[in-house]
Structure formats: structure tokens, C-alpha cells
Design an enzyme around this catalytic site. Structure first.
Site, PDB file in Angstrom:
ATOM      1  CE1 TYR A   1      17.929 -66.408  16.645  1.00 11.92           C
ATOM      2  CE2 TYR A   1      19.240 -64.754  14.331  1.00 11.92           C
ATOM      3  CZ  TYR A   1      17.980 -65.714  15.788  1.00 11.92           C
ATOM      4  OH  TYR A   1      16.558 -65.413  14.751  1.00 11.92           O
TER       5      TYR A   1
ATOM      6  CE  LYS B   1       4.883 -57.922  22.775  1.00 15.03           C
ATOM      7  NZ  LYS B   1       3.598 -57.910  21.797  1.00 15.03           N
TER       8      LYS B   1
ATOM      9  CG  ASP C   1       2.421 -57.793  18.974  1.00 10.41           C
ATOM     10  OD1 ASP C   1       3.180 -56.218  19.087  1.00 10.41           O
ATOM     11  OD2 ASP C   1       1.527 -57.725  19.960  1.00 10.41           O
TER      12      ASP C   1
ATOM     13  CG  ASP D   1      15.905 -64.611  10.990  1.00  6.48           C
ATOM     14  OD1 ASP D   1      15.807 -65.182   9.879  1.00  6.48           O
ATOM     15  OD2 ASP D   1      16.772 -65.560  12.149  1.00  6.48           O
TER      16      ASP D   1
ATOM     17  CG  ASP E   1      12.946 -64.943   6.282  1.00  4.18           C
ATOM     18  OD1 ASP E   1      13.111 -64.872   6.038  1.00  4.18           O
ATOM     19  OD2 ASP E   1      12.554 -66.214   6.498  1.00  4.18           O
TER      20      ASP E   1
END
Length: 353
Positions: free
Chosen positions: A141, A189, A221, A245, A249
Site C-alpha cells: 500500500y 508467505k 493461504d 486487510d 474481512d
């Protein structure tokens, strides 16, 4: 207690959930004898519609000098066409960077009475109480260089982290785990990304400073699947900006609705509090929004900015009572049932403080 709280209602349902939070704030102030002064300022589409920049100078100045900031939501499709420097999302990122809020706390819990609102089996849902700690000022970001090629045929984003950026947010996560159940899951990751290799190394190196915290590492994952299958086994979850982020959710879905999730963004200056949900322009102005995220963010403000645990707990207990007693906004209402308006839900919580 005498405090100043800057309110940024913003766009869409933002003004409605901020109004709801104010009702609860007034109830808390009366009960505990506090004097909390609030000041409202424009941001996002609301600022653009008033002929101002997306983050006006007076808004930023007020936020920097406040005891804390409570944001409703930003986002307005009418301004999606603007170039990146003028976009609403760019203004929000600038606010976070200007306040230096690098640690984003997003709690997610299973509220009693909402078993029918979640898509998960009750035995997987029950007991869920986790806290996602998201690094907020680094990664994709904010990384440079970034952009779209002049001919539009390619685009570039840069994921970049330093040891210092990782260490400061990791220490926040470790300390929070110490105050909770003593378990920290760091999500990365590392099998693919060099930034995650660094992330894992820095977090692991800090672990001996917190011997009472059990640290585990998971690939993002794998963790996403575990969060869906066994959300109640996690305590504090630490991860970088993009992963946080997305995963927060998912946590909202686990708990029944994104409208239930509050957040706190902490740094070295004034903290920024905001519900995790977006501006939801299709239901704006209809009194249909879920104010739990905003009211819960107010509770986090009392806890983290004002060190007022009793007040924070009173707000959260009042939310729990309202939900157990059957108050349900539209996002939590079964088909055929009548939803509780946003304003009515706020009053129900205030009455139970």
C-alpha cells in the site's frame, strides 16, 4: 476525565454510525462523570463535495492535536474516476501515515445470540475471540516505485519492509498476547516472498523477549483455511498490511457480519479508531447500517487511548446485552424478520451502558 475526540463522519453510512457512537458516548460520559468534547471535520467524498481536498488541512491539523480520532467510513463511487493523488483512498492512507499509526488492531468475536447469523457451524463459531494485528504503514500500500505504464500495458507495485517496521508492530502484538491468552500466530508467505522471509526472521528473533507468549508461524493461504475451519483456536494474529486487510474481512464473515468489527490504529501519537466496514452507499441514509463496529471502536478508544477499561467493558457488555435480547440490524436479520434500525440499536446500547 476531560478529553477531546475528533469525529470524521465521512461518506455513505459513516455519518449514521458516528451518530450512533455519539449516543453511546454521551451515555458513558453521563454514567462515569466524564467531559468529552467532540469536533466534527470533513474527509473523503464529503470533503470533495464541499469543494475541499480529500483530506483538508484543517481536518489533518485537528486530528494531529486531538486525544483520539473516530472515523465513520470513506468511499464515494462518484469520485472513483479521480487520479490516484486525489482519490479518497489516498486521503485515508495519508491520514494514517500523518498520524504514524502503524499497528492496526481488529478484534473479532462470536457474540452470543448470533449463531444463526454466521455461515459456520455453531461448534466452530462458539468461543471465537481473536485479535488481528495488521501492520498499517508498509507493504504494497505504501511501497515505491508504483504506477501504471504510460501505454497502459503493465503496472507495478512494490512490497517493501524494513526490520524496524516489522519489529515495532510485532512488539505490539506480543504485548497484546501477554495480556490475553498468551498465543501469537504470525502470518506470512515466507515460502515465496523475501519480505516474508525477513518478517519471519524478525518476529522469531523477538520471541525470547516474551517467554510467556507461545509463537507459531503460518503461511497466509494455510491460515486463511484454518481461520474458516477453526477460528476459535486463535488468539492474537500478526500479519502485514495486505494480508491483514483481507484476513480481517474473512474474520467478519466468521462472526456474522463485517458490520460487527471495530478497529484501532495505534502509533506514537493520536490513535485512529474506525469500524472495519466500508461506506455502503446503497444503504446510506436509510437507517439500516450496523453501528456495532463504530460503537466497538469507541470502546477501543476508551481502552487504548484513555486507559479506561471499565468504560470500555461497559460499552462491550451493553452491545452483548442488546444482541442477546434480540436487537438485530438488517445485516444480521433472518429472512422475513423486521430489522432494528441503526438509531434504535444505538439507543438500546446506550440504555444498557
Amino acid at each position: 476525565m476531560q478529553r477531546e475526540l475528533v469525529l470524521l463522519p465521512g461518506d455513505g453510512i459513516g455519518p449514521e454510525v458516528i451518530a450512533a457512537a455519539r449516543v453511546v458516548l454521551d451515555a458513558v460520559a453521563r454514567k462515569f462523570g466524564h467531559s468529552i468534547t467532540t469536533h466534527e471535520f470533513a474527509i473523503g467524498g464529503a470533503a470533495l463535495r464541499a469543494g475541499k481536498p480529500v483530506l483538508p488541512d484543517d481536518t489533518l491539523s485537528a486530528c494531529r492535536s486531538a486525544d483520539a480520532v473516530l472515523l465513520g467510513a470513506v468511499g464515494d463511487p462518484a469520485f472513483d474516476h479521480l487520479p490516484r493523488p486525489e482519490k479518497i483512498e489516498t486521503g485515508l492512507l495519508k491520514l494514517r501515515a500523518s498520524l504514524g499509526v502503524y499497528a492496526n488492531l481488529r478484534p473479532a468475536r462470536a457474540w452470543d445470540g448470533l449463531e444463526d447469523a454466521t455461515p459456520f457451524k455453531p461448534e466452530r463459531f462458539k468461543g471465537t475471540d481473536l485479535l488481528i494485528v495488521r501492520e498499517l504503514l508498509g507493504g504494497l500500500y505504501f511501497g515505491e516505485p508504483r504506477g501504471i505504464a504510460d501505454d497502459g500495458s503493465s503496472a507495478l507495485n512494490t512490497m517493501r519492509y524494513t526490520e524496524a517496521e516489522i519489529a515495532r508492530v510485532a512488539r505490539v502484538a506480543f504485548r497484546l498476547a501477554q495480556a490475553r491468552r498468551g498465543r501469537l500466530t504470525s502470518v506470512d508467505k515466507a515460502n515465496v516472498l523475501e519480505t516474508s522471509v525477513l518478517w519471519r526472521r524478525v518476529v522469531s528473533a523477538l520471541a525470547p523477549e516474551f517467554p510467556d507468549v507461545t509463537l507459531e508461524h503460518q503461511l497466509v493461504d494455510s491460515f486463511a483455511m484454518s481461520l474458516a475451519l477453526t477460528p476459535n483456536r486463535f488468539d492474537v494474529v500478526l500479519t502485514e498490511n495486505l494480508f491483514g486487510d483481507i484476513l480481517s474481512d474473512e474474520a467478519g464473515a466468521v462472526c456474522g457480519s463485517l458490520g460487527l468489527l471495530p478497529s484501532a490504529s495505534l502509533g506514537d501519537g493520536p490513535a485512529l479508531y474506525e469500524p472495519v466496514h466500508g461506506s455502503a452507499p446503497t444503504i446510506a441514509g436509510k437507517d439500516l447500517a450496523n453501528p456495532v463496529g463504530a460503537i466497538g471502536s469507541l470502546a477501543m478508544c476508551f481502552r487504548h487511548s484513555w486507559q479506561a477499561e471499565e468504560e470500555a467493558s461497559a460499552i462491550e457488555a451493553a452491545i452483548a446485552k442488546a444482541l442477546v435480547e434480540g436487537y438485530r440490524t438488517a445485516d444480521l436479520t433472518p429472512a422475513g424478520a423486521t430489522p432494528t434500525p441503526c438509531s434504535t440499536f444505538a439507543r438500546a446500547v446506550a440504555d444498557r451502558v
